[in-house]
Design an enzyme around this catalytic site. Structure first.
Site, mmCIF file in Angstrom:
data_model
loop_
_atom_site.group_PDB
_atom_site.id
_atom_site.type_symbol
_atom_site.label_atom_id
_atom_site.label_comp_id
_atom_site.label_asym_id
_atom_site.label_seq_id
_atom_site.Cartn_x
_atom_site.Cartn_y
_atom_site.Cartn_z
ATOM 1 C CB CYS A 29 -0.919 -0.003 1.220
ATOM 2 S SG CYS A 29 -1.886 1.518 1.420
ATOM 3 C CG HIS A 81 -2.575 -2.031 -9.544
ATOM 4 N ND1 HIS A 81 -3.321 -1.256 -8.694
ATOM 5 C CD2 HIS A 81 -1.476 -2.406 -8.847
ATOM 6 C CE1 HIS A 81 -2.700 -1.159 -7.520
ATOM 7 N NE2 HIS A 81 -1.582 -1.856 -7.594
ATOM 8 C CD GLU A 118 -7.160 1.233 -2.453
ATOM 9 O OE1 GLU A 118 -6.441 0.304 -2.004
ATOM 10 O OE2 GLU A 118 -7.135 2.384 -1.987
ATOM 11 C CB CYS A 120 -5.013 3.437 -4.823
ATOM 12 S SG CYS A 120 -4.211 1.809 -4.940
ATOM 13 N N GLY A 167 -1.728 1.951 -7.022
ATOM 14 C CA GLY A 167 -2.534 2.144 -8.228
ATOM 15 C C GLY A 167 -2.053 3.323 -9.046
#
Length: 290
Positions: free
Chosen positions: A76, A167, A216, A225, A228
């Protein structure tokens, strides 16, 4: 333990409940259930999930992330920046540059501070992964770079990659009209993604800017994100919308990130981290086996 000390932090609105395991223990507790309880806005604290700040055998600190549905994530970006801020300001680390262990490996964090307060954090998010079997994405193709994939009987040109977690990137003409809440949950749970997938929608502004929204996995719509945003920049370079080795500004709902996919293959992300509050979470008697 009937109480848990916590810190709530956010990176561009992507907010988590942080628990310092250097000071307390959660041994014997159901971490998945605890994450769900803490994240519930009605009966808990309210957050996108829970992040544990823990000792590590291979780095000064380890980060574990649990989404608000209880599932454990591998990485993350926004969480990493907040962890870096926390451990530096609480003197768990003393160097401005240090390693953080995650389930997807160790990453380098660099903090910029003023009078002991961290004002921004730069993270080396590592190299993107493009092999479908490693993402994982079940496909006859070896890679999925600007390929046509069907969801709900409609074709889309997409790019799929991993930044420590999976992703998929869709390009749209108007980010405000992106089908985040309609297409996002369908794609997240598509059976071709055995571990689920983070779903990104990107509008290209110019060669140095993109606008970004995300659904997410395990959390739904979030303000930002980090992994992302990194995946979106890598995808945009591969699709020849932006340039490699040059900083790209990513406009997220919660603010801006500054991301560079360098020529050596590493992706670097710079952005803020903010402490919201500290407190004590009370474990109810009926939840004592959490």
């Amino acid at each position: 333990m009937k109480t848990i000390q916590f810190t709530k932090m956010h990176g561009l609105g992507n907010n988590y409940i942080y628990i310092d395991l250097f000071k307390q223990s959660l041994q014997g507790r159901d971490l998945s259930l605890l994450a769900q309880q803490l994240s519930c806005v009605k009966t808990g604290i309210g957050a996108d999930g829970m992040i544990l700040i823990a000792p590590s055998q291979v780095a000064p600190v380890k980060m574990r992330i649990f989404n608000k549905d209880g599932s454990e994530g591998k990485n993350c970006g926004n969480g990493l920046r907040c962890v870096a801020k926390y451990v530096y300001e609480h003197k768990i680390v003393t160097d401005n540059e240090f390693l953080i262990e995650t389930l997807s490996g160790c990453v380098v964090a660099k903090v910029e501070e003023k009078e002991g307060t961290v004002i921004s954090v730069t993270i080396n998010m590592g190299k993107p992964i493009f092999e479908n079997k490693k993402i994982p994405f079940n496909s006859s193709l070896e890679r999925t770079i600007r390929k046509t994939i069907s969801f709900n009987d409609q074709d889309y040109d997409v790019t799929i990659l991993s930044m420590g977690n999976p992703h998929i990137i869709f390009y749209v003409d108007d980010i405000l009209q992106a089908p985040v809440t309609t297409l996002g949950p369908i794609v997240e749970k598509d059976e071709r993604f055995p571990e689920g997938v983070n779903v990104e929608f990107v509008e290209v502004v110019n060669e140095g800017e993109i606008s970004f929204r995300v659904w997410e996995r395990g959390s739904g719509v979030t303000e930002a994100c980090g992994t992302g945003a990194c995946a979106a920049v890598v995808s945009s370079v591969l699709n020849q919308f932006t340039n490699k080795n040059k900083e790209t500004v990513v406009h997220l709902d919660g603010g801006d990130l500054f991301i560079t996919w360098r020529n050596d293959g590493d992706v670097w992300m710079k952005g803020p981290a903010v402490t919201v509050c500290e407190g004590v979470f009370y474990i109810n008697q009926e939840d004592s086996d959490v």
